[in-house]
Design an enzyme around this catalytic site. Structure first.
Site, PDB file in Angstrom:
ATOM      1  N   GLY B  64       2.942  -2.705   2.807  1.00 21.33           N
ATOM      2  CA  GLY B  64       3.424  -3.687   3.795  1.00 21.33           C
ATOM      3  C   GLY B  64       2.496  -3.930   4.983  1.00 21.33           C
ATOM      4  N   SER B  65       2.967  -4.132   5.835  1.00 22.07           N
ATOM      5  CA  SER B  65       2.625  -4.580   7.336  1.00 22.07           C
ATOM      6  C   SER B  65       1.397  -3.539   7.882  1.00 22.07           C
ATOM      7  CB  SER B  65       3.635  -4.923   8.448  1.00 22.07           C
ATOM      8  OG  SER B  65       3.092  -5.136   9.752  1.00 22.07           O
ATOM      9  N   THR B  66       0.417  -4.187   8.440  1.00 19.07           N
ATOM     10  CA  THR B  66      -0.611  -3.374   9.032  1.00 19.07           C
ATOM     11  C   THR B  66      -0.004  -2.919  10.691  1.00 19.07           C
ATOM     12  OG1 THR B  66      -1.566  -5.569   9.901  1.00 19.07           O
ATOM     13  CG2 THR B  66      -2.636  -4.355   8.186  1.00 19.07           C
TER      14      THR B  66
END
Lengths: 402, 142
Positions: B64-66
Site C-alpha cells: 500500500g501507500s508510501t
C-alpha cells in the site's frame, strides 16, 4: 552501500544537522535495498499533507526546516489535505487547517515550489528523457517512467524530503536498465473506450502484473496524456506498478519486442469482461451519493473544460455535492476562461491544491462517494468507512443532475 | 513448545523483547493501524483488532501507500509503536519510520528482515520473544 568521502562527512554531521538526518535515512534505505551507491537527481517530489503525515510528520518537516534543511534540487509537492485558499468554505476545521499550514510553512522554508498537485508533470516539474528523479506519488512515478522516459523509484514519506535535501538517491530498482524491461504484455482488443475504461484498464494491469514491469499494446492512436495519466494512476493504485511500456509513446520502446528487450514475456488479453469485473468490484453502491469527486489525480484544464461542456445548463440534485479537484494553475486558467463559471452555475465546485483521497471526507460528513477514479474508489473502499460508487463521468452527471 | 530461533539481517540494529504479534499477510500502517491506540484496523489483515504496542511485530512484507512510514512514526509519537519489526522482504516504511523515530523521538525500534514467513507458523502471537538485530537473531529464549 558505498559512501564517498563527502557523503561520509555528511553522515558524521559535518555539513549540518538536516543533511545528517537526511543521509541517515537515505543510507539506511540504500543498505536495505542493496544499492551500490548514491546518484544525483534532477528533481524531487515530496509529500506534505496532514491526513497521512499526522502530527509526527509535522514535527519531522519542521525539524528538517529548522535545522537548516534546504532542497538541493527543484522540488514540487503533492496536494495538501485542504484547499489552501478556500478551505473555510469547504467546512474544514480550524485546528486541522493549522496543522496543514505548519507543513506548508516548513516546506516553503526549505525552498519548495508551491504547486500543490499530484500532476506536477503537467504543471511545474518537467524532467526530460533519461533524467533521474526522486518522486513520491505513485501515479506520477508511472508517468515519469512511462511517458517522460525519466527514471524514478516510488519514494516513501520521509525519504522524499531526505533525497530532496541531499540531491541524491540510492541507485536501485527503476534506475537500472535491467529492471525496466517489460516482463508481461497486456493486449487490448477493444474499440471506443470510455473515460472509465482507461482507469479500469490500468487497474486490471496493476492487479495482474505482479512484480513484473508491464507493457500495453492496442491503445488507440488518439490516446491523450490525460487518459494515460488516469490509466497509470489506476495501475499504481491496484499494485506495485511503477512503469508501463506504451509502444510508440514510451521512449526507447517503439515496439512490444523492444519493451521486453528481446526476452520472452507472458501475454495477457484484456477483454470487456475483465473490465466489467473491475467495475463491479469497485462499484459498491448505486445509491445517490452525497459527494461526487472528479480529479484523482488532478484534472487538467482541458478536462475541466470537458466537464463544463458535459454539465452546462444542468443543476445538481438536492443533497449532492460535486467537487472537481485540480491544481492551482489549472484553477486560475479555468477562472479566466469562463470554465469555472459554467461549472459553478450547476452547483458544483472546483477545489484546488487538495484532493479527495487525502482530505478528511468522513469528518466533513460524507458517507457515500461517487467517482470515475479507480484510485479513489480503491482507497476509500479499503478504509471501509465510506461507501463508494464507480461509474463513467457522463453516467454520473446524468444521475446527479437534472 | 520447543525453543524457536531464527536468523535474519538487521537493518536498524538494537535489542528488544516483548510478546510476538504474528501476521502472515501483507501489512501496512497506512490506514491499517490506528496510531492513537496501536490497534490494527485494516479490513484485510489477519491480526485485525490486535494491538501492535510493545510487540515484536512479524509480517511477510509491506503493502500500500508510501505514507506508511509517517503512520508508523505517529504510533511512536503517541507511544503505541511496536518494540521491533521482523519481516521476510524489506519493508522500507518500517526502516524509514524507525530511523525517524530514533532521530526525532530518541526511540530505538530494531528492524530485521530475511526471516521467512513460513517460519512464523511455528510462533504464536503472545509468545515472549527476544531479538538482537545486531546479531540478526530472534528467539523465544533469552
Amino acid at each position: 552501500m558505498h559512501l564517498d568521502s563527502a557523503q561520509e562527512k555528511t553522515l558524521r554531521g559535518e555539513l549540518g544537522e538536516a543533511k545528517q538526518f537526511a543521509m541517515e535515512i537515505v543510507s539506511k534505505v540504500g543498505d536495505a535495498v542493496g544499492a551500490d551507491g548514491l546518484v544525483p537527481i534532477k528533481s524531487a517530489h515530496v509529500l506534505a499533507h496532514y491526513s497521512s503525515l499526522h502530527d509526527a510528520g509535522v514535527e519531522v518537516l519542521e525539524r528538517f526546516a529548522n535545522s537548516g534543511g534546504k532542497f538541493a534540487v527543484p522540488t514540487s509537492v503533492d496536494p495538501a489535505s485542504i484547499d489552501l485558499q478556500n478551505w473555510k468554505s469547504f467546512g474544514i476545521h480550524e485546528d486541522y487547517a493549522r496543522q496543514q499550514f505548519r507543513l506548508c510553512d516548513a516546506y516553503a522554508k526549505m525552498g519548495g515550489m508551491r504547486c500543490w498537485t499530484c500532476v506536477q508533470y503537467q504543471v511545474c516539474n518537467f524532467p526530460k528523457e533519461g533524467d533521474v528523479v526522486a518522486w513520491a506519488e505513485s501515479s506520477a512515478v508511472v508517468f515519469a517512467n512511462s511517458v517522460l522516459g525519466s527514471r524514478s523509484n516510488k519514494i516513501t514519506a520521509g525519504m522524499d524530503i531526505a533525497c530532496a535535501i541531499l540531491g541524491l538517491t540510492p541507485r536501485f530498482g527503476m534506475l537500472l536498465d535491467e529492471n525496466r524491461r517489460a516482463g508481461v504484455v497486456f493486449r487490448l482488443g477493444l474499440k471506443s473506450l470510455t473515460d472509465l475504461d482507461y482507469r479500469s484498464i490500468g487497474f486490471f494491469i496493476g492487479r495482474n502484473a505482479g512484480a513484473r514491469v508491464p507493457s500495453l499494446a492496442g491503445l488507440p492512436s488518439s490516446v491523450t496524456s490525460d487518459q494515460i495519466k488516469h490509466l497509470g494512476a489506476g495501475a499504481a493504485a491496484a499494485g506495485p506498478v511503477t512503469m508501463i511500456h506504451f509502444p510508440g509513446i514510451t521512449p526507447g520502446s517503439k515496439t512490444i519486442a523492444e519493451a521486453s528487450g528481446g526476452a520472452k514475456a507472458e501475454e495477457v488479453e484484456i477483454t470487456r469482461s475483465n473490465l466489467s469485473n473491475i467495475e463491479s468490484d469497485l462499484n459498491q453502491t448505486s445509491e445517490l451519493p452525497d459527494l461526487v469527486a472528479f480529479g484523482v489525480p488532478h484534472l487538467s484544464v482541458n478536462e475541466l473544460g470537458e466537464l463544463a461542456r458535459l454539465i452546462d445548463g444542468r443543476k445538481l440534485k438536492r443533497g449532492v455535492k460535486m467537487y472537481a479537484y485540480t491544481s492551482s494553475q489549472a484553477y486560475d486558467m479555468a477562472e479566466r476562461t469562463g470554465i469555472s463559471a459554467t461549472i459553478e452555475r450547476t452547483g458544483a465546485r472546483i477545489s484546488h491544491s487538495t484532493d479527495a483521497e487525502i482530505s478528511p471526507l468522513k469528518a466533513l460528513g460524507f458517507n457515500t462517494v461517487l467517482t470515475n477514479s479507480a484510485k479513489l474508489a480503491e482507497i476509500v473502499s479499503s478504509e471501509g468507512e465510506i461507501r463508494v460508487g464507480y461509474a463513467p463521468q457522463k453516467e454520473i452527471i446524468e444521475k446527479v443532475t437534472s | 513448545m520447543k525453543p524457536w530461533l531464527k536468523k535474519g539481517k538487521g537493518l536498524v540494529v538494537g535489542r528488544a523483547h516483548g510478546k510476538a504479534l504474528v501476521s502472515l499477510r501483507a501489512f501496512t500502517f497506512a490506514h491499517g493501524v490506528d496510531p492513537s491506540t496501536g490497534v490494527v484496523t485494516d479490513v484485510r489483515s489477519d491480526v485485525r483488532g490486535m494491538n501492535v504496542k510493545g510487540k515484536i511485530l512479524f509480517y511477510p512484507f509491506g503493502k500500500g501507500s508510501t505514507t506508511a512510514s509517517s503512520w508508523f512514526l505517529e504510533t511512536v509519537r503517541l507511544g503505541n509503536n511496536p518494540a521491533a519489526v521482523v519481516t521476510e522482504a524489506v519493508d522500507l516504511s518500517a526502516v524509514i519510520g524507525s530511523v525517524m523515530a530514533r532521530v526525532v523521538y530518541g526511540k530505538e525500534i530494531p528492524v530485521m528482515f530475511g526471516v521467512p514467513h513460513t517460519s512464523y507458523v511455528d510462533l504464536k502471537s503472545e509468545e515472549e520473544v527476544f531479538l538482537d538485530a545486531g546479531k540478526g537473531e530472534v528467539r523465544t529464549e533469552e
